[in-house]
Design a protein around this motif. Structure first.
Motif, PDB file in Angstrom:
ATOM      1  N   ALA A  59      54.934-101.404  80.126  1.00 24.85           N
ATOM      2  CA  ALA A  59      55.324-101.488  81.726  1.00 24.85           C
ATOM      3  C   ALA A  59      54.723-100.789  82.437  1.00 24.85           C
ATOM      4  O   ALA A  59      54.393-101.070  83.839  1.00 24.85           O
ATOM      5  CB  ALA A  59      56.872-101.353  81.467  1.00 24.85           C
ATOM      6  N   THR A  60      54.319 -99.470  82.234  1.00 25.95           N
ATOM      7  CA  THR A  60      53.635 -98.655  83.008  1.00 25.95           C
ATOM      8  C   THR A  60      52.189 -98.028  82.437  1.00 25.95           C
ATOM      9  O   THR A  60      52.254 -97.966  81.149  1.00 25.95           O
ATOM     10  CB  THR A  60      54.469 -97.369  83.410  1.00 25.95           C
ATOM     11  OG1 THR A  60      54.703 -96.756  82.148  1.00 25.95           O
ATOM     12  CG2 THR A  60      55.737 -97.845  84.134  1.00 25.95           C
ATOM     13  N   ALA A  61      51.292 -97.683  83.306  1.00 23.48           N
ATOM     14  CA  ALA A  61      50.129 -97.106  82.898  1.00 23.48           C
ATOM     15  C   ALA A  61      50.282 -95.827  82.066  1.00 23.48           C
ATOM     16  O   ALA A  61      51.291 -94.962  82.453  1.00 23.48           O
ATOM     17  CB  ALA A  61      49.406 -96.874  84.228  1.00 23.48           C
ATOM     18  N   GLY A  62      49.631 -95.494  81.102  1.00 23.66           N
ATOM     19  CA  GLY A  62      49.960 -94.294  80.377  1.00 23.66           C
ATOM     20  C   GLY A  62      50.462 -94.635  78.937  1.00 23.66           C
ATOM     21  O   GLY A  62      50.699 -93.729  78.195  1.00 23.66           O
ATOM     22  N   ALA A  63      51.090 -95.800  78.884  1.00 24.12           N
ATOM     23  CA  ALA A  63      51.702 -96.148  77.705  1.00 24.12           C
ATOM     24  C   ALA A  63      50.511 -96.026  76.457  1.00 24.12           C
ATOM     25  O   ALA A  63      49.581 -96.607  76.640  1.00 24.12           O
ATOM     26  CB  ALA A  63      52.264 -97.446  77.576  1.00 24.12           C
ATOM     27  N   THR A  64      50.896 -95.426  75.307  1.00 28.29           N
ATOM     28  CA  THR A  64      49.748 -95.175  74.517  1.00 28.29           C
ATOM     29  C   THR A  64      50.205 -95.249  73.037  1.00 28.29           C
ATOM     30  O   THR A  64      51.453 -95.031  72.672  1.00 28.29           O
ATOM     31  CB  THR A  64      49.242 -93.723  74.625  1.00 28.29           C
ATOM     32  OG1 THR A  64      48.927 -93.321  76.106  1.00 28.29           O
ATOM     33  CG2 THR A  64      47.966 -93.411  73.610  1.00 28.29           C
ATOM     34  N   ARG A  65      49.520 -96.205  72.081  1.00 32.64           N
ATOM     35  CA  ARG A  65      49.856 -96.559  70.940  1.00 32.64           C
ATOM     36  C   ARG A  65      48.747 -96.208  69.883  1.00 32.64           C
ATOM     37  O   ARG A  65      47.630 -96.405  70.169  1.00 32.64           O
ATOM     38  CB  ARG A  65      50.371 -97.947  71.049  1.00 32.64           C
ATOM     39  CG  ARG A  65      51.491 -98.204  71.781  1.00 32.64           C
ATOM     40  CD  ARG A  65      51.454-100.106  71.817  1.00 32.64           C
ATOM     41  NE  ARG A  65      52.520-100.415  72.951  1.00 32.64           N
ATOM     42  CZ  ARG A  65      53.617-100.586  72.902  1.00 32.64           C
ATOM     43  NH1 ARG A  65      54.296-100.926  71.615  1.00 32.64           N
ATOM     44  NH2 ARG A  65      54.468-101.361  73.927  1.00 32.64           N
ATOM     45  N   GLY A  66      49.207 -95.927  68.546  1.00 37.55           N
ATOM     46  CA  GLY A  66      48.308 -95.563  67.614  1.00 37.55           C
ATOM     47  C   GLY A  66      48.104 -94.215  66.841  1.00 37.55           C
ATOM     48  O   GLY A  66      49.243 -93.344  67.377  1.00 37.55           O
ATOM     49  N   LEU A  67      47.247 -93.857  66.243  1.00 34.29           N
ATOM     50  CA  LEU A  67      46.158 -94.849  65.405  1.00 34.29           C
ATOM     51  C   LEU A  67      46.755 -95.061  64.180  1.00 34.29           C
ATOM     52  O   LEU A  67      47.212 -94.493  63.262  1.00 34.29           O
ATOM     53  CB  LEU A  67      45.111 -93.738  65.405  1.00 34.29           C
ATOM     54  CG  LEU A  67      44.352 -93.078  66.557  1.00 34.29           C
ATOM     55  CD1 LEU A  67      43.613 -91.881  66.256  1.00 34.29           C
ATOM     56  CD2 LEU A  67      43.583 -94.322  67.183  1.00 34.29           C
ATOM     57  N   HIS A  68      46.752 -96.623  64.038  1.00 32.90           N
ATOM     58  CA  HIS A  68      47.167 -97.100  62.845  1.00 32.90           C
ATOM     59  C   HIS A  68      45.938 -97.992  62.186  1.00 32.90           C
ATOM     60  O   HIS A  68      45.617 -98.908  62.950  1.00 32.90           O
ATOM     61  CB  HIS A  68      48.452 -98.181  63.151  1.00 32.90           C
ATOM     62  CG  HIS A  68      49.298 -97.495  64.140  1.00 32.90           C
ATOM     63  ND1 HIS A  68      50.114 -98.406  64.975  1.00 32.90           N
ATOM     64  CD2 HIS A  68      49.927 -96.281  64.106  1.00 32.90           C
ATOM     65  CE1 HIS A  68      51.010 -97.449  65.544  1.00 32.90           C
ATOM     66  NE2 HIS A  68      50.892 -96.262  65.193  1.00 32.90           N
ATOM     67  N   ALA A  69      45.728 -97.771  61.019  1.00 30.42           N
ATOM     68  CA  ALA A  69      44.998 -98.495  60.105  1.00 30.42           C
ATOM     69  C   ALA A  69      45.720 -99.408  59.210  1.00 30.42           C
ATOM     70  O   ALA A  69      46.530 -98.963  58.324  1.00 30.42           O
ATOM     71  CB  ALA A  69      44.042 -97.751  59.141  1.00 30.42           C
ATOM     72  N   GLY A 115      41.652-101.332  57.823  1.00 29.14           N
ATOM     73  CA  GLY A 115      41.300 -99.778  57.452  1.00 29.14           C
ATOM     74  C   GLY A 115      40.609 -98.825  58.506  1.00 29.14           C
ATOM     75  O   GLY A 115      40.627 -97.554  58.367  1.00 29.14           O
ATOM     76  N   VAL A 116      40.421 -99.815  59.702  1.00 31.07           N
ATOM     77  CA  VAL A 116      39.958 -98.804  60.744  1.00 31.07           C
ATOM     78  C   VAL A 116      41.395 -98.686  61.766  1.00 31.07           C
ATOM     79  O   VAL A 116      41.865 -99.672  62.223  1.00 31.07           O
ATOM     80  CB  VAL A 116      39.055 -99.589  61.600  1.00 31.07           C
ATOM     81  CG1 VAL A 116      38.550 -98.965  63.041  1.00 31.07           C
ATOM     82  CG2 VAL A 116      37.603 -99.782  60.631  1.00 31.07           C
ATOM     83  N   GLY A 117      41.512 -97.437  61.886  1.00 30.19           N
ATOM     84  CA  GLY A 117      42.525 -96.994  62.806  1.00 30.19           C
ATOM     85  C   GLY A 117      42.546 -97.698  64.296  1.00 30.19           C
ATOM     86  O   GLY A 117      41.496 -97.354  64.880  1.00 30.19           O
ATOM     87  N   ASN A 118      43.436 -97.983  64.810  1.00 33.33           N
ATOM     88  CA  ASN A 118      43.406 -98.750  65.991  1.00 33.33           C
ATOM     89  C   ASN A 118      44.482 -97.880  67.124  1.00 33.33           C
ATOM     90  O   ASN A 118      45.658 -97.781  66.608  1.00 33.33           O
ATOM     91  CB  ASN A 118      43.934-100.186  65.922  1.00 33.33           C
ATOM     92  CG  ASN A 118      43.485-101.057  67.169  1.00 33.33           C
ATOM     93  OD1 ASN A 118      42.731-101.918  67.351  1.00 33.33           O
ATOM     94  ND2 ASN A 118      44.760-100.838  67.887  1.00 33.33           N
ATOM     95  N   GLY A 119      44.035 -97.833  68.166  1.00 36.90           N
ATOM     96  CA  GLY A 119      44.874 -97.169  69.212  1.00 36.90           C
ATOM     97  C   GLY A 119      44.605 -97.752  70.452  1.00 36.90           C
ATOM     98  O   GLY A 119      43.267 -98.093  70.788  1.00 36.90           O
ATOM     99  N   TYR A 120      45.453 -97.552  71.601  1.00 36.99           N
ATOM    100  CA  TYR A 120      44.988 -97.979  72.987  1.00 36.99           C
ATOM    101  C   TYR A 120      45.894 -97.237  73.967  1.00 36.99           C
ATOM    102  O   TYR A 120      47.025 -96.889  73.794  1.00 36.99           O
ATOM    103  CB  TYR A 120      44.878 -99.189  73.167  1.00 36.99           C
ATOM    104  CG  TYR A 120      46.280-100.180  73.144  1.00 36.99           C
ATOM    105  CD1 TYR A 120      46.895-100.299  74.391  1.00 36.99           C
ATOM    106  CD2 TYR A 120      46.794-100.502  72.147  1.00 36.99           C
ATOM    107  CE1 TYR A 120      48.353-100.827  74.409  1.00 36.99           C
ATOM    108  CE2 TYR A 120      48.268-101.241  72.164  1.00 36.99           C
ATOM    109  CZ  TYR A 120      48.685-101.417  73.242  1.00 36.99           C
ATOM    110  OH  TYR A 120      49.930-101.975  73.378  1.00 36.99           O
TER     111      TYR A 120
END
Length: 499
Positions: A59-69, A115-120
């Protein structure tokens, strides 16, 4: 890069690919091909067979998720808005901890191998992030994720919006630092037929020191050598019961190879079960788990009327064994990620023609050997080396002939050469195939009648007259087939017992 052209670029993380997507704007907005199998795989994107499409709205700028492999491959992109994407390699190996970042809008996608951790991090309000995956999500699958902390200074991601001002989940805030991460296990290779001629050579090449206990078999990057006691191709239920999760490559070095015995009515069902029915199960397993399947074929799929056989020659088997091998080749070829290695006159560790001739030579026995079948020897160590090469260079999938290089010879020629190398006192006499097997059958019948009063000679399978294989295709991958005479000398010196 031309924004109107689809292109793919490699990154510092092995297997992580950035895909530049052409955008097609008009007065209504834009259109893009987010996943286009034919075009993208032609440029090098793996054909990863997605089965589920997921989206997350921010919804808003700054929402951050991760790091998940995660234990699957995925293709991530943006439906609307903009993100700062970050990936860290959490797989066991030399690139563990390596980081790649990309600022992405709808014009970019990233292929992320398992196996590569993903975040954004969302950079604008109302950002929708979307991703295709090639496994169905489940709560059980989540238990096999590998996590790392977004804020870990050792990883060193420079988030555009500082994390103290970003929106994170509590779970993501408390993931472990890189130093505390247990690496995501590397994919495993499984070798069937571990105790056979080729299996023994593969042990030498790929690592004979692998322990046999179940715990060590789960070590990262492990090659598992499975014997008939563990997976019996005559019993497909043993194939289906095996845990294939995490297997990347399956080398089928097992087969029913008793060419003459396969002609007997009692043995035909077993030959078919091992060489065809079991292979069908292996192909199904490979397709379901996206495993590269390596399969060993034979010159017996041909009738031998052509003097040299290419990979494109139509099948024309003469006997039961050849028919089962041709049927298996057809099955394996239905799965895109396959290597079929076609061999001839295999010589490995254990009972074989060269060992038999060497034994006769050292005892001073003078054998009679057929002189109207022609081909080249194939040493099992060279088959193993060819397999290792094709996998290492990521050669195009398909069929490859493999044998020793050098002149075509008859069995009689090879036997004479063995006697010559060993300095034997005996001599080798030539005989036609027809005459040899007539004599052999008569001898069997005589022995049988003497012992039991009846004749029960073993049937004789028809042989291809010409078994020489064209080696141009495997040479084109950078592999150099070994000289046959040099390999014969080496084999006699190192692999044949002196007595």
């Amino acid at each position: 890069m031309d924004p109107a052209t689809l292109s793919i670029e490699k990154t510092a993380i092995p297997g992580l690919l950035v895909v530049h997507l052409p955008m097609h704007p008009d007065n209504r907005g834009w259109f893009k091909e987010n996943w286009q199998r034919a075009k993208m795989t032609a440029l090098g994107l793996p054909d990863f067979a997605p089965v589920q499409n997921n989206m997350s709205f921010n919804a808003t700028a700054g929402a951050t998720r991760g790091l998940h492999a995660e234990p699957w491959d995925k293709l991530v992109s943006v439906a609307c808005g903009k993100i700062f994407g970050a990936w860290v390699d959490l797989r066991a190996g030399a690139s563990f901890g390596r980081v790649v970042t990309v600022e992405m809008g709808p014009e970019t996608a990233v292929y992320v191998p398992r196996g590569v951790g993903n975040g954004y991090q969302a950079l604008v309000d109302g950002t929708t992030y979307t991703y295709l995956v090639n496994e169905h999500w489940s709560a059980a699958a989540k238990s096999s994720y590998t996590f790392a902390n977004l804020a870990d200074p050792q990883i060193g991601i420079d988030w555009p919006i500082p994390l103290e001002r970003a929106e994170l989940s509590e779970a993501d805030r408390h993931h472990p630092a890189l130093a505390d991460v247990t690496p995501f296990p590397s994919s495993r290779t499984v070798v069937l037929g571990a105790n056979g001629q080729l299996g023994t050579s593969l042990r030498k090449l790929l690592g004979a020191d692998n322990a046999d206990d179940a715990a060590s078999r789960k070590r990262p990057g492990r090659v598992e050598f499975l014997s008939r006691e563990e997976i019996d191709l005559a019993r497909p239920e043993t194939i289906d019961a095996y845990d294939w999760d995490g297997v990347d490559t399956l080398i089928n070095a097992a087969a029913y190879t008793a060419v003459d015995a396969a002609e007997a009515a009692d043995n035909r069902p077993t030959a078919w079960a091992v060489n065809v029915t079991a292979v069908r199960h292996l192909v199904e397993i490979a397709r379901r788990h996206r495993i590269t399947l390596v399969h060993i074929s034979s010159d017996y799929v041909f009738d031998g009327t052509r003097e040299v056989h290419t990979e494109e020659e139509p099948f024309s088997p003469l006997g039961v064994y050849g028919t089962t091998k041709a049927a298996a080749d057809e099955l394996v070829a239905t799965w895109a990620r396959h290597y079929i290695l076609r061999t001839s006159w295999v010589v490995g560790h254990g009972h074989n023609f060269v060992a038999t001739m060497a034994g006769l030579a050292r005892r001073g026995v003078s054998p009679t050997v057929v002189d109207d079948q022609f081909g080249r020897l194939t040493f099992s160590d060279d088959i193993a080396a060819a397999i290792g090469h094709l996998l290492a260079v990521d050669a195009p999938y398909g069929s490859y002939n493999i044998s020793s290089d050098g002149p075509t010879r008859s069995w009689y020629d090879i036997a004479r050469r063995i006697f010559e190398i060993l300095g034997a006192k005996g001599t080798v006499s030539p005989v036609s195939t027809q005459e040899y097997f007539a004599q052999h059958s008569a001898s069997q019948a005589k022995a049988s009648q003497a012992s039991a009063g009846t004749s029960s000679a073993t049937p004789i399978a028809p042989r291809p007259t010409h078994s020489t294989l064209d080696l141009g295709r495997i040479r084109s991958t950078g592999f150099t087939p070994a000289d046959g005479d040099a390999q014969l000398r080496r084999y006699l010196a190192t692999d044949v017992p002196p007595h």
